[in-house]
Design a protein around this motif. Structure first.
Motif, short mmCIF file in Angstrom:
data_model
loop_
_atom_site.label_atom_id
_atom_site.label_comp_id
_atom_site.label_asym_id
_atom_site.label_seq_id
_atom_site.Cartn_x
_atom_site.Cartn_y
_atom_site.Cartn_z
N ALA A 46 0.81 -1.22 0.00
CA ALA A 46 0.00 0.00 0.00
C ALA A 46 0.84 1.27 0.00
N GLU A 340 -5.27 -1.19 3.46
CA GLU A 340 -5.37 -1.38 2.01
C GLU A 340 -6.15 -0.24 1.37
N PHE A 341 -7.27 0.16 1.95
CA PHE A 341 -8.08 1.26 1.44
C PHE A 341 -7.27 2.56 1.46
N LYS A 344 -4.84 2.63 -1.39
CA LYS A 344 -5.45 2.80 -2.71
C LYS A 344 -6.07 4.18 -2.90
N ARG A 345 -6.65 4.72 -1.83
CA ARG A 345 -7.47 5.91 -1.99
C ARG A 345 -6.87 7.20 -1.43
#
Length: 365
Positions: A46, A340-341, A344-345
């Motif tokens: 990440a 993880e979010f 990614k974001r």
């Protein structure tokens, strides 16, 4: 050409049960090794560069189980390829000779992917439980400074000799030494003694969660003190991230965490940490101005306000960077999926903001 140094990201290793909040809210986070190995791999992919393991010796404040930090850090480094693990060490239980040997060995086995966070101690009951003497506030920082000086000397010199008030060495040579550069040394604390110690011997200074304005005041002080020593200390700030698609959703999660807080545990923690800070000559420590809600995340992580949409959080990270942060140390409610979010974001938005500012600066030149 002017280019902007990217801010770094670290996460708290949940090697202690209870997660990163003193709350009875459901958490899909586990303190075991299988969960943490997978989490470390997720974090590495990440875009996280560091992971900080915790050190506790006794149960309490919602944390009934604790894995030892150094051996746990080695296990996480063995499960990853690039992530650097910061192992928490507590002078008193650790002697600098043992610590230097442990860290040098892991350093060699992982091609340098180990660092140290020297924790001077805030929990008097823990020291009493394990038969360690409890020193006065400033004495704990004097011991930590000697601990760091001794480790650095062991790592860098043959026939190392040191005569301090707490540690003594005579013609001590340890081999193999760590791979150059030496392991980075982190420390925390907000008292005068903590800032002065960081200015003299530490590479990184961790501060509790704060607003950009509050952080800027701390950074100005620590960097002025370090400059007097001909040094520069990098700054890491603690934060608890709640990134959701809408701000309302993120705020609802925060509200639930606080509503379901364990009041006895929060008040018990507050009693210990505020007593530790009040023992400093200036009567202040890391948690001097912390409210009940702040202490539900026990390093004031809510105060950094990384709560909202990815876009809002990215902008607030840049504001913390502008206030002097070189690294953001993050806690999460559900670590694996939220790390993880975040990768990614949120991190791509931060990198885009940094790149845009670098392009603007180059164009101006």
């Amino acid at each position: 050409m002017t280019t902007e140094t990217p801010i770094k990201f670290a996460y708290w290793v949940p090697n202690v049960s209870g997660g990163l909040v003193i709350s009875n809210i459901e958490q899909r986070t586990h303190w075991g090794i299988d969960y943490n190995r997978k989490l470390a791999q997720i974090a590495e992919a990440a875009g996280f560069e560091y992971a900080l393991s915790q050190i506790r010796f006794t149960a309490g404040y919602g944390a009934d189980n604790q894995h030892e930090s150094v051996s746990f850090s080695h296990a996480l480094a063995a499960a990853t390829e690039r992530l650097k693990i910061i192992a928490a060490l507590l002078p008193g239980p650790w002697n600098p000779a043992l610590a230097a040997k442990q860290i040098a060995t892991i350093n060699n086995l992982t091609e340098g992917r180990i660092a140290v966070n020297v924790v001077s101690g805030w929990f008097r009951g823990e020291f009493s439980a394990i038969g360690e003497p409890w020193l006065d506030h400033d004495e704990r920082y004097r011991r930590s400074e000697e601990f760091i000086r001794a480790m650095r000397g062991i790592w860098s010199e043959d026939d190392f000799t040191f005569a301090g008030d707490f540690y003594r060495f005579r013609n001590y040579t340890m081999k193999p030494k760590p791979i150059d550069p030496q392991p980075e040394i982190f420390q925390g604390g907000s008292s005068r003694a903590a800032r002065d110690m960081a200015a003299r011997v530490s590479d990184w200074y961790f501060t509790n969660g704060n607003t950009p304005e509050g952080l800027a005041t701390q950074v100005e002080d620590i960097r002025a003190k370090a400059a007097e020593q001909g040094r520069r200390v990098k700054i890491g700030i603690n934060s608890f991230a709640i990134a959701r698609d809408t701000e309302a959703e993120a705020r609802a999660v925060l509200g639930e965490i606080i509503d379901k807080a364990n009041p006895d545990a929060v008040h018990g923690f507050a009693h210990e940490v505020k007593n530790a800070g009040a023992a400093s000559p200036e009567g202040e420590g890391n948690w001097a101005k912390s409210s009940f809600d702040d202490l539900v995340q026990y390093n004031d992580g809510f105060r950094s306000n990384l709560i909202g949409t990815p876009e809002q959080i990215a902008g607030r990270i840049i504001a913390l960077k502008d206030a002097g942060a070189d690294l953001v140390l993050l806690g999460f409610l559900h670590f694996q999926e939220e790390v993880e979010f975040f990768g990614k974001r949120v991190i791509p938005l931060v990198r885009e903001l940094e790149a845009n500012r670098s392009r603007t600066a180059v164009a101006a030149e």
